[in-house]
Design an enzyme around this catalytic site. Structure first.
Site, PDB file in Angstrom:
ATOM      1  NE  ARG A 237      -4.317  -1.301   0.225  1.00 53.22           N
ATOM      2  CZ  ARG A 237      -4.493  -2.346  -0.587  1.00 53.22           C
ATOM      3  NH1 ARG A 237      -3.558  -2.667  -1.473  1.00 53.22           N
ATOM      4  NH2 ARG A 237      -5.594  -3.068  -0.527  1.00 53.22           N
ATOM      5  CD  GLU A 266      -3.293   3.365  -5.032  1.00 52.23           C
ATOM      6  OE1 GLU A 266      -4.285   2.682  -5.348  1.00 52.23           O
ATOM      7  OE2 GLU A 266      -2.263   2.869  -4.562  1.00 52.23           O
ATOM      8  CG  HIS A 284      -3.640  -0.619  -6.683  1.00 50.31           C
ATOM      9  ND1 HIS A 284      -3.957   0.001  -5.500  1.00 50.31           N
ATOM     10  CD2 HIS A 284      -3.626  -1.953  -6.392  1.00 50.31           C
ATOM     11  CE1 HIS A 284      -4.142  -0.901  -4.548  1.00 50.31           C
ATOM     12  NE2 HIS A 284      -3.947  -2.110  -5.069  1.00 50.31           N
TER      13      HIS A 284
HETATM   14  P1  NAP Z   1      -0.850 -11.187   4.823  1.00 49.38           P
HETATM   15  O1  NAP Z   1      -0.770 -12.655   4.522  1.00 49.38           O
HETATM   16  O2  NAP Z   1      -1.724 -10.740   5.930  1.00 49.38           O
HETATM   17  O3  NAP Z   1       0.638 -10.659   5.055  1.00 49.38           O
HETATM   18  C1  NAP Z   1       0.959  -9.417   5.574  1.00 49.38           C
HETATM   19  C2  NAP Z   1       2.272  -9.558   6.317  1.00 49.38           C
HETATM   20  O4  NAP Z   1       2.696  -8.261   6.705  1.00 49.38           O
HETATM   21  C3  NAP Z   1       2.178 -10.394   7.595  1.00 49.38           C
HETATM   22  O5  NAP Z   1       3.103 -11.436   7.510  1.00 49.38           O
HETATM   23  C4  NAP Z   1       2.560  -9.417   8.692  1.00 49.38           C
HETATM   24  O6  NAP Z   1       3.484  -9.995   9.605  1.00 49.38           O
HETATM   25  C5  NAP Z   1       3.354  -8.377   7.943  1.00 49.38           C
HETATM   26  N1  NAP Z   1       3.335  -7.101   8.647  1.00 49.38           N
HETATM   27  C6  NAP Z   1       2.292  -6.336   8.976  1.00 49.38           C
HETATM   28  N2  NAP Z   1       2.695  -5.214   9.606  1.00 49.38           N
HETATM   29  C7  NAP Z   1       4.043  -5.284   9.669  1.00 49.38           C
HETATM   30  C8  NAP Z   1       5.044  -4.437  10.196  1.00 49.38           C
HETATM   31  N3  NAP Z   1       4.744  -3.287  10.797  1.00 49.38           N
HETATM   32  N4  NAP Z   1       6.332  -4.820  10.081  1.00 49.38           N
HETATM   33  C9  NAP Z   1       6.662  -5.979   9.496  1.00 49.38           C
HETATM   34  N5  NAP Z   1       5.745  -6.831   8.972  1.00 49.38           N
HETATM   35  C10 NAP Z   1       4.458  -6.487   9.062  1.00 49.38           C
HETATM   36  O7  NAP Z   1      -1.349 -10.390   3.543  1.00 49.38           O
HETATM   37  P2  NAP Z   1      -1.029 -10.686   2.014  1.00 49.38           P
HETATM   38  O8  NAP Z   1      -2.130 -11.471   1.413  1.00 49.38           O
HETATM   39  O9  NAP Z   1       0.372 -11.182   1.870  1.00 49.38           O
HETATM   40  O10 NAP Z   1      -1.164  -9.200   1.436  1.00 49.38           O
HETATM   41  C11 NAP Z   1      -0.334  -8.165   1.931  1.00 49.38           C
HETATM   42  C12 NAP Z   1      -0.848  -6.819   1.472  1.00 49.38           C
HETATM   43  O11 NAP Z   1      -0.542  -6.623   0.104  1.00 49.38           O
HETATM   44  C13 NAP Z   1      -2.371  -6.652   1.523  1.00 49.38           C
HETATM   45  O12 NAP Z   1      -2.831  -6.286   2.811  1.00 49.38           O
HETATM   46  C14 NAP Z   1      -2.626  -5.551   0.521  1.00 49.38           C
HETATM   47  O13 NAP Z   1      -2.611  -4.297   1.137  1.00 49.38           O
HETATM   48  C15 NAP Z   1      -1.436  -5.676  -0.425  1.00 49.38           C
HETATM   49  N6  NAP Z   1      -1.853  -6.135  -1.764  1.00 49.38           N
HETATM   50  C16 NAP Z   1      -1.665  -5.318  -2.827  1.00 49.38           C
HETATM   51  C17 NAP Z   1      -2.051  -5.733  -4.087  1.00 49.38           C
HETATM   52  C18 NAP Z   1      -1.846  -4.852  -5.285  1.00 49.38           C
HETATM   53  O14 NAP Z   1      -2.696  -4.845  -6.168  1.00 49.38           O
HETATM   54  N7  NAP Z   1      -0.739  -4.134  -5.385  1.00 49.38           N
HETATM   55  C19 NAP Z   1      -2.631  -6.998  -4.280  1.00 49.38           C
HETATM   56  C20 NAP Z   1      -2.794  -7.800  -3.171  1.00 49.38           C
HETATM   57  C21 NAP Z   1      -2.401  -7.368  -1.914  1.00 49.38           C
HETATM   58  P3  NAP Z   1       3.077 -10.574  11.016  1.00 49.38           P
HETATM   59  O15 NAP Z   1       2.308 -11.816  10.728  1.00 49.38           O
HETATM   60  O16 NAP Z   1       4.383 -10.808  11.629  1.00 49.38           O
HETATM   61  O17 NAP Z   1       2.233  -9.536  11.699  1.00 49.38           O
END
Ligand code: NAP
Length: 319
Positions: A237, A266, A284
C-alpha cells in the site's frame, strides 16, 4: 421480499448478473454525482454491500439499519473502519489467497523491469534511438543469486520468497513482526531486524498489510540505510512508505531504482515521480489479470451470500 445489495464499485459482470437473479441490486454510479451521498442513501435499507476501492466508515454508513455484511473484492481492508463495523455487528470480508501468486508475479515483474531498465529501454527503442549498441549508462544489474529482502512475510511475501529462492537462486532475508520459522526454513530465509535487512539487501520488496504499525514504515532514515544499488519495490500500500522520502531517495540516487504499484493517494494524477527515469509507476494492478479478478469476484460473492444467508463467511476479518 428480496434482500437488497449495494454494489459500490464496478464488479465482474457475470457475478453481477448472478446477484441480480437473487437480490435487489443497486449500483453506485459515480456519473450520478457524489458517491458518498449515494452510499448513505442506498445503504439505509441494504442488507449487504460488495465492491472495492472505496472508503467505508461511520460517515457514509451511519444510515444503515439492517446491514449484515460488506464483502470487499480485495485482500487489503485498510479502506474500512473495522471497529465501527464490529460495533455494528457487520461482517467485513475479504479475498485472500486467490490473488497471492498473481501479485507476487507483479512484484517480480517490477523487480526485473527496474533492475534491467526495461521500460526506459523500450521507450528508447521505439523512439528510434537504437543506432548503436547500448552504452554502459543503460546497463542494468544482475538479479540471479543476489540478496532479496522481503518486508512482510505473509501470503504474498512467501510467494515472492519462493520465486526468489527457486527461480533466481537468491539469498532471502525477511522482516516481519513475528519470526516465521516454518515458512523461512523452506527457502533458507534469514530473519533480520528492519535496519539490517535494508543495509544488506540488493533488492527490497515490501509486502506488509497497511495497519497502525506499518504506516510510513519506510522513511528517509530507512532509504539512507539502503545500498546505492538497491532496487525498492512496493506492491503493498502506498502509505507504508513516506512517498516524499522515496522521491528524494530516487532524485539524489540514494538508491538505484524503484518499482511501484501503489501510492499514498490513488489514482496517481500528478506526481514528481512522473519526472524520474529511475522509477516504474504502475496503476495498482497487482491482482489485475482476468483469471485472478474473476476468482476474487467469485470469492467475494460467496462471502456476501454467506453473510446474507446468516452463515459466518469464511473470510471475515472483524468478527
Ligand atoms: P498477509 O498474509 O496478511 O501478510 C501481511 C504480512 O505483513 C504479515 O506477515 C505481517 O506480519 C506483515 N506485517 C504487517 N505489519 C508489519 C510491520 N509493521 N512490520 C513488518 N511486517 C508487518 O497479507 P497478504 O495477502 O500477503 O497481502 C499483503 C498486502 O498486500 C495486503 O494487505 C494488501 O494491502 C497488499 N496487496 C496489494 C495488491 C496490489 O494490487 N498491489 C494486491 C494484493 C495485496 P506478522 O504476521 O508478523 O504480523
Amino acid at each position: 421480499m428480496a434482500q437488497k445489495v449495494v454494489v459500490f464499485s464496478q464488479i465482474n459482470k457475470e457475478i453481477l448478473e448472478k446477484l441480480k437473479k437473487k437480490y435487489h441490486v443497486v449500483e453506485i454510479n459515480p456519473k450520478l454525482g457524489d458517491v458518498n451521498q449515494q452510499i448513505l442513501t442506498e445503504v439505509q435499507d441494504a442488507d449487504g454491500m460488495i465492491g472495492a476501492g472505496r472508503i467505508l466508515n461511520k460517515k457514509n454508513l451511519s444510515s444503515a439499519t439492517r446491514l449484515k455484511v460488506i464483502s470487499s473484492v480485495s485482500v487489503g481492508y485498510d479502506n474500512y473502519d473495522l471497529e465501527y463495523l464490529k460495533q455494528k455487528n457487520i461482517y467485513l470480508c475479504h479475498t485472500p489467497h486467490v490473488l497471492t501468486e498473481t501479485t507476487a508475479d507483479l512484484a517480480f515483474t517490477l523487480l526485473m523491469s527496474a533492475a534491467r531498465k526495461v521500460v526506459a529501454l523500450d521507450q528508447w527503442t521505439k523512439a528510434g534511438e537504437w543506432k548503436r549498441t547500448v552504452s554502459p549508462s543503460q546497463f542494468g544489474q544482475d538479479i540471479f543469486a543476489k540478496k532479496l529482502g522481503i518486508i512482510g512475510l505473509g501470503n504474498i511475501g512467501t510467494a515472492i520468497a519462493r520465486r526468489g529462492f527457486y527461480g533466481f537462486n537468491m539469498q532471502i532475508l525477511y522482516h516481519s513482526r513475528k519470526e516465521k520459522p516454518e515458512v523461512a526454513n523452506a527457502f533458507n530465509a534469514q530473519y533480520c531486524e528492519l535496519d539490517e535487512l535494508l543495509q544488506q539487501s540488493d533488492f527490497i520488496i515490501i509486502a506488509v498489510d497497511l495497519n497502525a504499525d506499518s504506516k510510513a514504515l519506510i522513511r528517509t532514515e530507512h532509504f539512507e540505510k539502503m545500498q546505492k544499488h538497491a532496487v525498492f519495490i512496493n506492491i503493498a500500500r502506498g502509505s507504508v512508505v513516506d512517498e516524499q522520502a522515496l522521491i528524494q531517495a530516487l532524485k539524489t540516487n540514494q538508491i538505484y531504482a524503484a518499482g511501484l504499484d501503489v501510492y499514498e493517494k490513488e489514482p496517481l494524477q500528478e506526481s514528481e515521480l512522473f519526472g524520474l527515469d529511475n522509477v516504474i509507476t504502475l496503476p495498482h494492478i497487482g491482482s489485475a489479470t482476468a483469471e485472478t479478478r474473476y476468482k476474487m469476484a467469485e470469492l467475494a460473492y460467496q462471502n456476501l451470500i454467506d453473510g446474507l444467508e446468516n452463515r459466518r463467511p469464511k473470510y471475515t476479518v472483524n468478527i
